[in-house]
Design a protein around this motif. Sequence first.
Motif, PDB file in Angstrom:
ATOM      1  N   PRO A 133     -36.735 -23.263 -40.493  1.00 49.92           N
ATOM      2  CA  PRO A 133     -37.862 -22.363 -40.751  1.00 49.92           C
ATOM      3  C   PRO A 133     -38.108 -22.183 -42.249  1.00 49.92           C
ATOM      4  O   PRO A 133     -37.168 -22.181 -43.043  1.00 49.92           O
ATOM      5  CB  PRO A 133     -37.414 -21.043 -40.097  1.00 49.92           C
ATOM      6  CG  PRO A 133     -36.415 -21.452 -39.061  1.00 49.92           C
ATOM      7  CD  PRO A 133     -35.701 -22.644 -39.638  1.00 49.92           C
ATOM      8  N   ARG A 134     -39.352 -22.020 -42.632  1.00 47.93           N
ATOM      9  CA  ARG A 134     -39.725 -21.888 -44.031  1.00 47.93           C
ATOM     10  C   ARG A 134     -39.504 -20.443 -44.494  1.00 47.93           C
ATOM     11  O   ARG A 134     -40.422 -19.632 -44.554  1.00 47.93           O
ATOM     12  CB  ARG A 134     -41.179 -22.299 -44.232  1.00 47.93           C
ATOM     13  CG  ARG A 134     -41.600 -22.441 -45.677  1.00 47.93           C
ATOM     14  CD  ARG A 134     -43.051 -22.882 -45.766  1.00 47.93           C
ATOM     15  NE  ARG A 134     -43.490 -23.015 -47.129  1.00 47.93           N
ATOM     16  CZ  ARG A 134     -43.291 -24.082 -47.902  1.00 47.93           C
ATOM     17  NH1 ARG A 134     -42.644 -25.117 -47.409  1.00 47.93           N
ATOM     18  NH2 ARG A 134     -43.733 -24.126 -49.142  1.00 47.93           N
ATOM     19  N   ARG A 135     -38.259 -20.136 -44.830  1.00 44.07           N
ATOM     20  CA  ARG A 135     -37.916 -18.807 -45.297  1.00 44.07           C
ATOM     21  C   ARG A 135     -36.684 -18.901 -46.190  1.00 44.07           C
ATOM     22  O   ARG A 135     -35.974 -19.922 -46.206  1.00 44.07           O
ATOM     23  CB  ARG A 135     -37.651 -17.865 -44.130  1.00 44.07           C
ATOM     24  CG  ARG A 135     -36.513 -18.309 -43.219  1.00 44.07           C
ATOM     25  CD  ARG A 135     -36.446 -17.472 -41.960  1.00 44.07           C
ATOM     26  NE  ARG A 135     -35.306 -17.844 -41.126  1.00 44.07           N
ATOM     27  CZ  ARG A 135     -35.114 -17.410 -39.901  1.00 44.07           C
ATOM     28  NH1 ARG A 135     -35.999 -16.577 -39.354  1.00 44.07           N
ATOM     29  NH2 ARG A 135     -34.052 -17.778 -39.200  1.00 44.07           N
ATOM     30  N   LEU A 136     -36.428 -17.826 -46.925  1.00 43.21           N
ATOM     31  CA  LEU A 136     -35.308 -17.842 -47.870  1.00 43.21           C
ATOM     32  C   LEU A 136     -33.962 -18.045 -47.181  1.00 43.21           C
ATOM     33  O   LEU A 136     -33.057 -18.659 -47.736  1.00 43.21           O
ATOM     34  CB  LEU A 136     -35.285 -16.539 -48.670  1.00 43.21           C
ATOM     35  CG  LEU A 136     -36.344 -16.388 -49.768  1.00 43.21           C
ATOM     36  CD1 LEU A 136     -36.250 -15.018 -50.408  1.00 43.21           C
ATOM     37  CD2 LEU A 136     -36.172 -17.479 -50.817  1.00 43.21           C
ATOM     38  N   GLY A 137     -33.841 -17.533 -45.952  1.00 44.80           N
ATOM     39  CA  GLY A 137     -32.583 -17.669 -45.234  1.00 44.80           C
ATOM     40  C   GLY A 137     -32.215 -19.101 -44.907  1.00 44.80           C
ATOM     41  O   GLY A 137     -31.059 -19.391 -44.565  1.00 44.80           O
ATOM     42  N   SER A 138     -33.168 -20.023 -45.006  1.00 45.44           N
ATOM     43  CA  SER A 138     -32.895 -21.431 -44.704  1.00 45.44           C
ATOM     44  C   SER A 138     -32.382 -22.201 -45.918  1.00 45.44           C
ATOM     45  O   SER A 138     -31.897 -23.333 -45.765  1.00 45.44           O
ATOM     46  CB  SER A 138     -34.172 -22.106 -44.188  1.00 45.44           C
ATOM     47  OG  SER A 138     -34.634 -21.496 -43.001  1.00 45.44           O
ATOM     48  N   VAL A 139     -32.487 -21.622 -47.095  1.00 45.99           N
ATOM     49  CA  VAL A 139     -32.124 -22.358 -48.310  1.00 45.99           C
ATOM     50  C   VAL A 139     -30.631 -22.667 -48.352  1.00 45.99           C
ATOM     51  O   VAL A 139     -30.217 -23.801 -48.633  1.00 45.99           O
ATOM     52  CB  VAL A 139     -32.553 -21.569 -49.561  1.00 45.99           C
ATOM     53  CG1 VAL A 139     -32.057 -22.267 -50.829  1.00 45.99           C
ATOM     54  CG2 VAL A 139     -34.062 -21.419 -49.606  1.00 45.99           C
ATOM     55  N   ALA A 140     -29.793 -21.679 -48.067  1.00 46.96           N
ATOM     56  CA  ALA A 140     -28.341 -21.879 -48.135  1.00 46.96           C
ATOM     57  C   ALA A 140     -27.832 -22.909 -47.118  1.00 46.96           C
ATOM     58  O   ALA A 140     -27.087 -23.822 -47.490  1.00 46.96           O
ATOM     59  CB  ALA A 140     -27.614 -20.550 -47.965  1.00 46.96           C
ATOM     60  N   PRO A 141     -28.200 -22.812 -45.820  1.00 44.40           N
ATOM     61  CA  PRO A 141     -27.724 -23.840 -44.880  1.00 44.40           C
ATOM     62  C   PRO A 141     -28.258 -25.224 -45.211  1.00 44.40           C
ATOM     63  O   PRO A 141     -27.566 -26.225 -44.991  1.00 44.40           O
ATOM     64  CB  PRO A 141     -28.224 -23.347 -43.520  1.00 44.40           C
ATOM     65  CG  PRO A 141     -29.251 -22.320 -43.805  1.00 44.40           C
ATOM     66  CD  PRO A 141     -28.880 -21.702 -45.104  1.00 44.40           C
TER      67      PRO A 141
END
Length: 229
Positions: A133-141
């Motif tokens: 998903p295009r959100r900040l929470g996806s950056v780390a994984p």
Amino acid sequence: MHVPDGFLDAQTSVATAVVAAGGVALALRGARRELDDRTAPMAGLVATFVFAGQMMNFPVAGGTSGHLLGGALAAVLAGPWTAVLCLSVVLLVQGLLMSDGGITALGTNVVLMGLVGVGVGWLGFRLARAVLPRRLGSVAPAAAFGAFLSVPVAALAFTALFAVGGTAPVPVGTVAAAMVGWHLLIGIGEALITGLVVGSVVAVRPDLVYGARDVLASSDLEIRPGVAA
């Protein structure tokens, strides 16, 4: 993964030095588009962190060593071109001051960790971002996935170089099994560390993370120091 002096023949070492020089030259041009008042300090911190992480070495096979690469971490935090420069500086300092990797093998190490490690790490990050998903929470994984992918691919690249110009009396199959096997495990550790570090920075200052800029640009939320989106 530091390759020592004399582990590859002169022709292979010269060839990798030429490729490394070309890659660094391109990175110098590309980094001009990445470096600003936010990424410049981050680049220094990233180089320091990678330097410290790479000092924890353990033997793998035939004189080679295994350790964290840091290419994906550097690329996500500071940008891929800047990451190549960070890794190259780290490897140069290690070779000159600590004889870690050797001077004649500097080009080989820059190719493996600075070009392959960063390039594959950034590509893996972008591929994961395209699926998640295009959100900040996806950056780390996504960063963790890129980090994991970069390590065994860099090990395979080393094995290919050894098959072409290796000088040590070690069968290529033995080197491949040792390098890939160990670096799959290292990749898991690198993925965990990369995900934790990137996730921590994103939680506090997402505006400092190069790999999160496109998410912030498409967000209507105002990013302030100490406030996560």
